[in-house]
Design an enzyme around this catalytic site. Structure first.
Site, PDB file in Angstrom:
ATOM      1  N   ASP A 144      -3.726  11.679   8.046  1.00  0.00           N
ATOM      2  CA  ASP A 144      -2.531  11.007   8.555  1.00  0.00           C
ATOM      3  C   ASP A 144      -2.040  11.613   9.857  1.00  0.00           C
ATOM      4  O   ASP A 144      -2.118  12.811  10.068  1.00  0.00           O
ATOM      5  CB  ASP A 144      -1.411  11.081   7.512  1.00  0.00           C
ATOM      6  CG  ASP A 144      -1.761  10.304   6.255  1.00  0.00           C
ATOM      7  OD1 ASP A 144      -2.379   9.239   6.403  1.00  0.00           O
ATOM      8  OD2 ASP A 144      -1.438  10.757   5.159  1.00  0.00           O
ATOM      9  N   GLU A 164       0.889  -1.156   0.000  1.00  0.00           N
ATOM     10  CA  GLU A 164       0.000   0.000   0.000  1.00  0.00           C
ATOM     11  C   GLU A 164       0.931   1.209   0.000  1.00  0.00           C
ATOM     12  O   GLU A 164       1.795   1.318   0.867  1.00  0.00           O
ATOM     13  CB  GLU A 164      -0.873  -0.045   1.262  1.00  0.00           C
ATOM     14  CG  GLU A 164      -2.036   0.892   1.266  1.00  0.00           C
ATOM     15  CD  GLU A 164      -3.102   0.579   0.211  1.00  0.00           C
ATOM     16  OE1 GLU A 164      -3.916   1.472  -0.030  1.00  0.00           O
ATOM     17  OE2 GLU A 164      -3.121  -0.523  -0.378  1.00  0.00           O
TER      18      GLU A 164
END
Length: 268
Positions: A60, A49
């Protein structure tokens, strides 16, 4: 049979789940980033990924934001990212490669252009972190046209309707977001994950891979025991890059050890 289907079929025969590490392409620099991706696959990663560095990664935490900054500082561009993916793809023709990106990046040169580049480089799936299912049509149609699986997130708080939509619209795999993986003692994957998985299976969703806060083998083992098809580990992988960025040899060794121990935990 596409790469994800082939992988899950193969793992089922071996009675294993998938271990999927996440890294940002170009972190800490493009050249070493290629060695990192290579090392992860050689050490047992079932799929990759990958993030394309972006200056404003909303979803994030600080670790992955740091990876973005390092990659951008080393002049990593989307064009360089696609080149590196193509290089990995030609060396590992069977390993599924997924991208985790933000809508701005997809919009930058036009949605169609983005998915065409993905197709050309050999990408299998794209998850756009800030595009929910109800806003996904344009992206999804372009993805499918270019033979790319659109990946959707199934959050722990999802209503049955949301889960059904995720199951219906997604392909490749389902990204199962687990808050169950954040702190040590309380990470027993317990009911919520098992219930979510049951629901997703009812709706015939693509295999669910558990992500978020997965940093140690015990959590991978738990995810697989709960019925997930595997586990994704992002921050823990990226942290190793952060810690050892000045010493490539130590870095690749740390990633090898980490990946092989996480992969070993996928055995049922």
């Amino acid at each position: 049979m596409d790469r994800y289907q082939a992988l899950f079929a193969q793992l089922e025969k071996k009675n294993q789940g998938a271990f999927v590490p996440f890294v940002t392409i170009g972190d800490p620099n493009p050249e070493l980033s290629y060695n990192i991706m290579e090392t992860l696959i050689e050490a047992g990663a079932d799929a990759l990924e990958l993030g394309i560095p972006f200056s404003d990664p909303l979803a994030d935490g600080p670790t992955i934001q740091g990876a973005n900054i390092r990659a951008l500082d080393s002049k990593t561009t989307p064009a360089i990212c696609f080149e590196l993916i193509a290089k990995i793809r030609s060396k590992y023709p069977e390993t599924p490669i997924g991208l985790l990106v933000y809508a701005n990046l997809v919009f930058a040169n036009g949605i169609d252009d983005f998915y065409a580049k993905c197709q050309q480089a050999g990408v299998d799936s794209v998850l756009i972190a800030d595009v929910p299912t109800n806003e996904s049509q344009e992206f999804r149609e372009s993805a499918i046209e270019h033979g790319i699986h659109p990946i959707f997130i199934a959050p722990p708080s999802a209503s049955p309707e949301t889960l059904e939509t995720v199951a219906k619209l997604g392909g490749g795999y389902t990204y199962l977001l687990s808050r169950a993986g954040v702190t040590g003692a309380e990470t027993k994957a317990g009911m919520p994950v098992a219930q979510l998985l049951e629901r997703l299976n009812q709706y015939d969703a693509p295999p669910a891979i558990l992500g978020f806060g997965i940093s140690e083998p015990a959590q991978v083992e738990e995810a697989v025991k709960a019925g997930a098809a595997g586990a994704i580990s992002g921050s823990a992988t990226v942290k190793l890059i952060e810690q050892h960025q000045a010493n490539p040899e130590a870095l690749l060794k740390a990633l090898t050890d980490f990946t092989s121990s996480m992969k070993a935990a996928t055995q049922k």
